[in-house]
Enzyme design. Structure first.
Site, PDB file in Angstrom:
ATOM      1  N   HIS A 115      -1.987  -1.517  10.578  1.00 51.83           N
ATOM      2  CA  HIS A 115      -1.491  -2.893  10.624  1.00 51.83           C
ATOM      3  C   HIS A 115      -0.313  -2.997  11.583  1.00 51.83           C
ATOM      4  O   HIS A 115       0.451  -2.040  11.753  1.00 51.83           O
ATOM      5  CB  HIS A 115      -1.015  -3.363   9.240  1.00 51.83           C
ATOM      6  CG  HIS A 115      -2.111  -3.674   8.278  1.00 51.83           C
ATOM      7  ND1 HIS A 115      -2.340  -4.942   7.792  1.00 51.83           N
ATOM      8  CD2 HIS A 115      -3.042  -2.883   7.703  1.00 51.83           C
ATOM      9  CE1 HIS A 115      -3.363  -4.911   6.947  1.00 51.83           C
ATOM     10  NE2 HIS A 115      -3.800  -3.666   6.886  1.00 51.83           N
ATOM     11  N   GLU A 117       0.816  -1.216   0.000  1.00 53.28           N
ATOM     12  CA  GLU A 117       0.000   0.000   0.000  1.00 53.28           C
ATOM     13  C   GLU A 117       0.852   1.269   0.000  1.00 53.28           C
ATOM     14  O   GLU A 117       0.521   2.254   0.649  1.00 53.28           O
ATOM     15  CB  GLU A 117      -1.004   0.004   1.159  1.00 53.28           C
ATOM     16  CG  GLU A 117      -2.094  -1.047   1.005  1.00 53.28           C
ATOM     17  CD  GLU A 117      -3.291  -0.822   1.918  1.00 53.28           C
ATOM     18  OE1 GLU A 117      -3.405   0.269   2.506  1.00 53.28           O
ATOM     19  OE2 GLU A 117      -4.119  -1.742   2.023  1.00 53.28           O
TER      20      GLU A 117
END
Length: 720
Positions: free
Chosen positions: A704, A422
């Site tokens: 995350h 990402e």
């Protein structure tokens, strides 16, 4: 095996790409800012609720109409730029390879670019891998994950990674009749009484980056790794004019007195580096019942070539205690600029405005006032990074586990390979790459396709978001795009990045290589068949890449490469506990590759931790810093509060996890993986996991947890 060092093969195409983007960018930026002003993070909502007439609220009310007006004005120019830009993407290279040329000192030390050409040791070597989803979307899209300020986060992510990876590697091993092993809790929380501080911004290396943007930023050396800014009682950095003896390994000054040194108290027989009190009954490093233990080979103050000392004379080698420290050698050019270069305003811990990177330190134990630490240039000890720090039979592990596992507030020291997902925003890619290049010589970035290209039939507004950084030379690389993306995932060129790295050379002049795969699978829940198809592609493409990259050039006879490892890293967007992910859990991938956290389909090991954080709690004080997030993750109630768990039948999957009281399965959704395969290795070669970590150092910067694994490659040979 040609690596692409420029996006285009022609300077003319490169110029047209820059021209088209200069026409498109104003419209892109204004649209991003307009959407961002309409989507507030929980932190911004909290600030507005506390002060409805705040400056932030007024800025939004004024800027939104202005952004809209300017956006409409820039549309004609953006349309013209798009007409030029879109066709160019058909001939654009699928990735950008950049290389930081090491200086003479680094080459002599075996670091940076020279590390991969080192001779392969007969007993093998260990390698450290890390995977992290950093959520560097355009700011307006990142806000849907409750994150903002993408460019600042990108720079801070790079700083924290390189600071964690370049920190000294310290391990303590304690022999005791009642304690035969150290708990697998991370070193920074080895004892609950240790004070963990945040702190040290790594100094930039004086190196040159080729085939990439020029780096004009300079960052001065900031803080002592033992104390936060302003501390006055540091044993390593005493105040000016108040220093100890030059003979002490923890201070290098020229005065004859040792009265102020914490390890040389005048007239005192207490040499324990952890406490200064008279009693040592609860100190794990100063057991009174085991004095005068012979043997000083493992003491960091008794390196090779030094005169042996008795255990009573060594301040860091009391009864049954071993401390090992490993760190990259400092740059001599940087040591001169180190003194007195603390930046005012640097704060530790959870200040999300400054986001200073955390550094590991030991400051106190059981309320003791004395600390033991190392100087910023690691003068306490220099141990080669390939040294083995474990003592036989003294591994930190839980139950019958054969390797260490922990929750760490820091990225592993001496990190070799880093896979990121990402990294979509172009400006963030540049900032992150600049930071990573100060530790990793080799980087593959800007991976993927835009527009229409080949099997990726739908138009791609975003690239793959993949990035791979390595301390070892990259020999070959390939990117493949998943053709079966659906919904919003089809707007990004998600795929798999394959790389072949050179990790050494055998005595027979054979290259020792490793294979890395970085990927990010389809994210939409319920599309298990799409993810299974993508896993099939990863296995097929990986086999094809290994076969093609191992072929010798026509007309040349070269020795066959020796394969040391084959590792897959990435965000696979499924876990091993959810009933909705049964298809992925039973995929053939897990027969060819091993998951260190997995017992079997649908069952993780008890210590395995979910890696997906609940976005609604990202700005809570309890999880705002790496250390505080680590403490929360070590607590079962904390995990239930701040991790995303498999959805239950009695609750909507889209609702928040916070405050839920119903029973939860496992320790959260673990969707970030590091897998390894021992197939294709040389005969008698063996892979063993040394440690596996869940890393909290990116707290407040992403939704995350990162995962890291250290893998030992043994050849079955003995040291000559």
């Amino acid at each position: 095996m040609v690596l692409h060092t420029t996006p285009y093969t022609s300077a003319c195409l490169h110029f047209l790409d820059g021209l088209s983007w200069s026409l498109v960018f104003p419209c892109y930026w204004l649209l991003d800012r307009l959407l961002a002003s309409c989507v507030a993070t929980s932190l911004e909502k909290r600030q507005r609720s506390q002060d409805p007439c705040s400056f932030l609220t007024l800025c939004v009310l004024i800027s939104a109409p202005l952004y809209l007006l300017l956006l409409l004005t820039s549309l004609p120019f953006a349309l013209l730029g798009f007409i030029i830009w879109a066709p160019l993407q058909a001939v654009r290279q699928p990735y950008l390879y950049t290389y930081r040329r090491p200086d003479k000192h680094q080459a002599e030390q075996g670091q940076a670019g020279g590390i991969g050409n080192a001779e392969w040791r007969p007993q093998g070597r260990s390698f450290c891998f890390c995977s992290a989803n950093v959520c560097l979307l355009p700011d307006s899209l990142a806000r849907f994950n409750n994150l903002s300020d993408t460019h600042r986060r990108a720079r801070e992510v790079g700083k924290r990674i390189r600071n964690g990876a370049s920190r000294p590697q310290i391990k303590i091993y304690i022999d005791s009749p009642t304690n035969t092993s150290i708990s697998a809790v991370s070193f920074s929380s080895l004892a609950t009484g240790f004070r963990r501080t945040s702190s040290l911004d790594q100094r930039p290396e004086q190196t040159q980056i080729t085939n990439g943007p020029a780096d004009t930023e300079t960052e001065p050396f900031s803080e002592c790794p033992i104390h936060p800014s302003g501390a006055a009682d540091c044993p390593v950095h005493p105040t000016a004019g108040d220093q100890g003896s030059s003979g002490c390994p923890l201070h290098t000054d020229e005065l004859d007195t040792t009265a102020d040194c914490q390890l040389h108290s005048a007239g005192s027989n207490n040499n324990c580096p952890v406490h200064t009190s008279g009693g040592a009954t609860d100190c794990p490093m100063h057991s009174t019942g085991h004095q005068n233990v012979p043997g000083q080979d493992d003491c960091p103050l008794h390196g090779e070539g030094t005169q042996p000392k008795s255990s009573t004379d060594c301040p860091l080698h009391t009864s049954g205690v071993q401390i090992s420290i490993s760190a990259p050698e400092p740059d001599p050019e940087e040591e001169d600029a180190e003194t007195g270069n603390h930046r005012p305003g640097d704060q530790g811990g959870g200040d999300t405005s400054s986001m200073t990177a955390s550094r590991e330190s030991l400051a106190r134990y059981h309320g003791g006032d004395c600390g033991v630490g190392i100087t910023s240039n690691n003068t306490l000890s220099h141990v080669p990074r390939t040294s083995v720090f474990k003592r036989t039979g003294r591994k930190r592990r839980h139950g019958d586990e054969t390797f260490d596992h922990d929750i760490s507030a820091f990225f592993p020291a001496n990190l070799d390979f880093l896979a990121l997902q990402e990294v979509f925003d172009h400006g963030s890619t540049t900032r992150l790459r600049r930071q990573l290049h100060r530790y990793f010589p080799y980087v593959l970035s800007d991976v993927g396709r835009y527009g229409w290209k080949g099997c990726c039939s739908s138009f791609k507004f975003l690239n793959s978001g993949l990035m791979l950084a390595s301390r070892y030379p990259i020999l070959d690389a390939r990117y493949e795009c998943y053709p079966n993306g659906r919904g919003e995932d089809a707007l990004a060129a998600k795929g798999a990045l394959f790389a072949k790295v050179h990790v050494g050379t055998s005595h027979q002049e054979q290259r020792v290589v490793g294979y890395l795969t970085c990927t990010h699978l389809h994210a939409i829940e319920g599309d298990s068949s799409v993810r299974c198809e993508q896993l099939d592609m990863v296995l097929r493409w990986g086999a094809e890449f290994r076969q093609s990259s191992s072929k010798s050039p026509e007309g040349e006879k070269v020795l066959e490469d020796l394969v040391a490892f084959d590792v897959i890293l990435g965000d696979l967007n499924f876990d091993n506990c959810s009933s909705e992910d049964k298809m992925e859990q039973q995929h053939a991938l897990f027969t060819q590759y091993k998951d260190p956290c997995r017992l079997g389909p649908g069952e993780d090991k008890p210590w395995a931790l979910g890696t997906l954080l609940d976005t609604s709690g990202l700005y809570d004080d309890e999880v705002s810093s790496p250390e505080s997030l680590q403490k929360v993750m070590e607590n079962e109630d904390g995990r239930k509060e701040y991790l995303v768990f498999p959805p239950s039948k009695s609750q909507c999957p889209a609702s928040s996890q916070k405050g839920r009281k119903i029973p939860l399965k496992g320790n959260g959704r673990r969707i970030d993986y590091i897998l390894y395969s021992d197939e294709g290795l040389q005969q008698d070669w063996k892979l063993d996991i040394e440690e596996f970590s869940f890393v909290t150092q990116l707290a407040g910067l992403t939704d995350h947890l990162s995962v890291a694994m250290r893998l030992a490659v043994s050849t079955g040979e003995e040291e000559p």
